[in-house]
Design a protein around this motif. Structure first.
Motif, PDB file in Angstrom:
ATOM      1  N   GLY A 179       0.774  -1.223   0.000  1.00 26.84           N
ATOM      2  CA  GLY A 179       0.000   0.000   0.000  1.00 26.84           C
ATOM      3  C   GLY A 179       0.808   1.277   0.000  1.00 26.84           C
ATOM      4  N   GLY A 180       1.884   1.312   0.808  1.00 28.58           N
ATOM      5  CA  GLY A 180       2.662   2.541   0.938  1.00 28.58           C
ATOM      6  C   GLY A 180       3.173   3.097  -0.380  1.00 28.58           C
ATOM      7  N   PRO A 181       3.917   2.307  -1.160  1.00 29.90           N
ATOM      8  CA  PRO A 181       4.398   2.798  -2.451  1.00 29.90           C
ATOM      9  C   PRO A 181       3.267   3.188  -3.399  1.00 29.90           C
ATOM     10  CG  PRO A 181       5.642   0.870  -1.772  1.00 29.90           C
ATOM     11  CD  PRO A 181       4.496   0.994  -0.816  1.00 29.90           C
ATOM     12  N   ALA A 182       2.149   2.437  -3.351  1.00 26.56           N
ATOM     13  CA  ALA A 182       1.012   2.753  -4.220  1.00 26.56           C
ATOM     14  C   ALA A 182       0.410   4.102  -3.846  1.00 26.56           C
ATOM     15  CB  ALA A 182      -0.047   1.655  -4.117  1.00 26.56           C
ATOM     16  N   LEU A 183       0.294   4.370  -2.547  1.00 29.92           N
ATOM     17  CA  LEU A 183      -0.262   5.649  -2.095  1.00 29.92           C
ATOM     18  C   LEU A 183       0.657   6.804  -2.494  1.00 29.92           C
ATOM     19  CD1 LEU A 183      -2.157   6.405   1.135  1.00 29.92           C
ATOM     20  CD2 LEU A 183      -0.253   7.891   0.523  1.00 29.92           C
ATOM     21  N   SER A 184       1.953   6.625  -2.320  1.00 29.01           N
ATOM     22  CA  SER A 184       2.909   7.685  -2.672  1.00 29.01           C
ATOM     23  C   SER A 184       2.894   7.972  -4.166  1.00 29.01           C
ATOM     24  CB  SER A 184       4.317   7.292  -2.224  1.00 29.01           C
ATOM     25  OG  SER A 184       4.401   7.245  -0.806  1.00 29.01           O
ATOM     26  N   LEU A 185       2.766   6.925  -4.970  1.00 26.35           N
ATOM     27  CA  LEU A 185       2.713   7.103  -6.422  1.00 26.35           C
ATOM     28  C   LEU A 185       1.460   7.883  -6.816  1.00 26.35           C
ATOM     29  CD1 LEU A 185       4.071   6.420  -9.132  1.00 26.35           C
ATOM     30  CD2 LEU A 185       2.687   4.336  -9.190  1.00 26.35           C
ATOM     31  N   LEU A 186       0.329   7.529  -6.208  1.00 28.29           N
ATOM     32  CA  LEU A 186      -0.918   8.228  -6.496  1.00 28.29           C
ATOM     33  C   LEU A 186      -0.854   9.672  -6.015  1.00 28.29           C
ATOM     34  CD1 LEU A 186      -3.837   8.096  -7.532  1.00 28.29           C
ATOM     35  CD2 LEU A 186      -4.511   7.255  -5.259  1.00 28.29           C
ATOM     36  N   ALA A 187      -0.189   9.895  -4.890  1.00 26.31           N
ATOM     37  CA  ALA A 187      -0.086  11.237  -4.313  1.00 26.31           C
ATOM     38  C   ALA A 187       0.618  12.213  -5.251  1.00 26.31           C
ATOM     39  CB  ALA A 187       0.649  11.177  -2.981  1.00 26.31           C
TER      40      ALA A 187
END
Length: 345
Positions: A179-187
């Motif tokens: 989740g963490g990398p996915a959230l940062s990418l979306l951010a």
């Protein structure tokens, strides 16, 4: 002295070879992300079984990369904790068996010490003393580091770690695993100012952290948006991701800078998986420049769990005279929970 190191504390299998004179010689890593994605998180039993399959082929790969044979190894290091008990036992068993078979000393390494020293693998490398921000999926701590084995806890999370806040928020938003990398990418696509989210303990006098309330705030905001306008559209989702990331980064940066001011030190080391976050790096680099200091980060490949940091930490402990090289006993245990202070001088 040439040391082979094994890391198997969670969902990455890492093997590396380091030398007390020449530093890191070679390393190899296998990530289990693809396997665990189907389940939305790490399944301990599957992680342990996969470590068993991967660790010996990775060992052969690392020795070949370094141009070494088994007979060239002088000591064996392994992650003894903290981590998943079954996963830790795989690396510890292989390491101790290797050491026993060849009559070599085995060096148990604290997983967080590996992260703590990993920025020393980069160039330029920080000099002691420095403040370290250890920030990962399971740990968020601020440490004063005066040398290898000389660690003083300045502050830590009271509940969720920063990495957990990233992962749990991503799960609430349906972003998948990890989740963490996915959230940062979306951010990267969002407006961090759109949603006002709390910065827990931002203005407290101490250096502790708290992130569980942020997750609750995101859940509340999600329900509010869905009640007003239905499921989040792509813009709303990106904006919420950016707002969440900004809240976490703001707290981490504020506490780290407060630690710098309290200690009077000029070097800040950031280690652990969240240390790869682009916004955190940029914010800390700018803040340290303003203080007349410098922020140091491990290479991106060494932010997540890896064997290089374990072999390197063992080499540093040997150089500091803090490793038992007698090789008299190969009895061992692992420590799923292990305070870093236990390995301090």
């Amino acid at each position: 002295m040439i040391i082979i190191g094994f890391e198997s504390s969670c969902d990455e299998t890492g093997v590396a070879v380091a030398c007390t004179e020449r530093g890191l010689l070679a390393h190899a890593l296998h990530s289990q992300i693809a396997m665990h994605r189907e389940y939305g998180g790490v399944v301990p039993e599957l992680a342990s079984r996969d470590h068993i399959q991967r660790i010996l082929p990775l060992t052969a790969e690392v020795l070949q990369k370094a141009g070494l044979a088994m007979g060239d190894i002088d000591a064996v290091a392994y992650t003894a904790g903290p981590g998943l008990a079954g996963a830790l036992l795989v690396g510890a068993s292989v390491a101790q068996s290797f050491a026993w078979a060849r009559g070599l000393p085995a060096i148990p390494i604290h997983h967080l010490e590996g992260h703590l020293l990993s920025p020393l693998l980069a160039q330029p490398r920080p000099e002691f003393p420095f403040v370290a921000l250890l920030v990962s999926g399971g740990h968020t701590q601020l440490m004063r580091v005066d040398g290898v084995g000389h660690y003083e806890l300045l502050g830590e999370t009271l509940d969720d770690a920063a990495g957990e806040a990233f992962d749990k928020t991503a799960k609430l938003m349906g972003l998948g695993y990890p989740g963490g990398p996915a959230l940062s990418l979306l951010a990267e696509k969002g407006d961090a100012a759109r949603y006002d989210l709390p910065r827990p303990l931002l203005h407290s006098r101490d250096l502790d952290f708290s992130f569980s309330g942020l997750k609750t705030a995101v859940l509340t905001r999600l329900k509010s948006i869905e009640k007003e306008s239905g499921p989040l559209d792509s813009t709303q989702q990106a904006d919420l991701a950016a707002s969440t990331e900004a809240a976490i980064v703001d707290v981490l940066a504020a506490k780290a800078i407060k630690a710098m001011k309290q200690t009077g030190l000029k070097s800040l080391v950031v280690a652990g998986g969240v240390g790869a976050n682009r916004h955190l790096r940029a914010k800390l680099q700018a803040a340290m420049k303003g203080l007349g200091g410098e922020a140091f980060f491990p290479p991106l490949e060494f932010c997540t769990d890896n064997g290089a940091m374990i072999a390197f930490a063992a080499a540093e402990r040997v150089k500091a005279g803090l490793a038992d090289l007698s090789g008299d006993s190969h009895a061992f245990t692992v420590h799923p929970r292990w305070d870093l202070q236990d390995v301090c001088v």
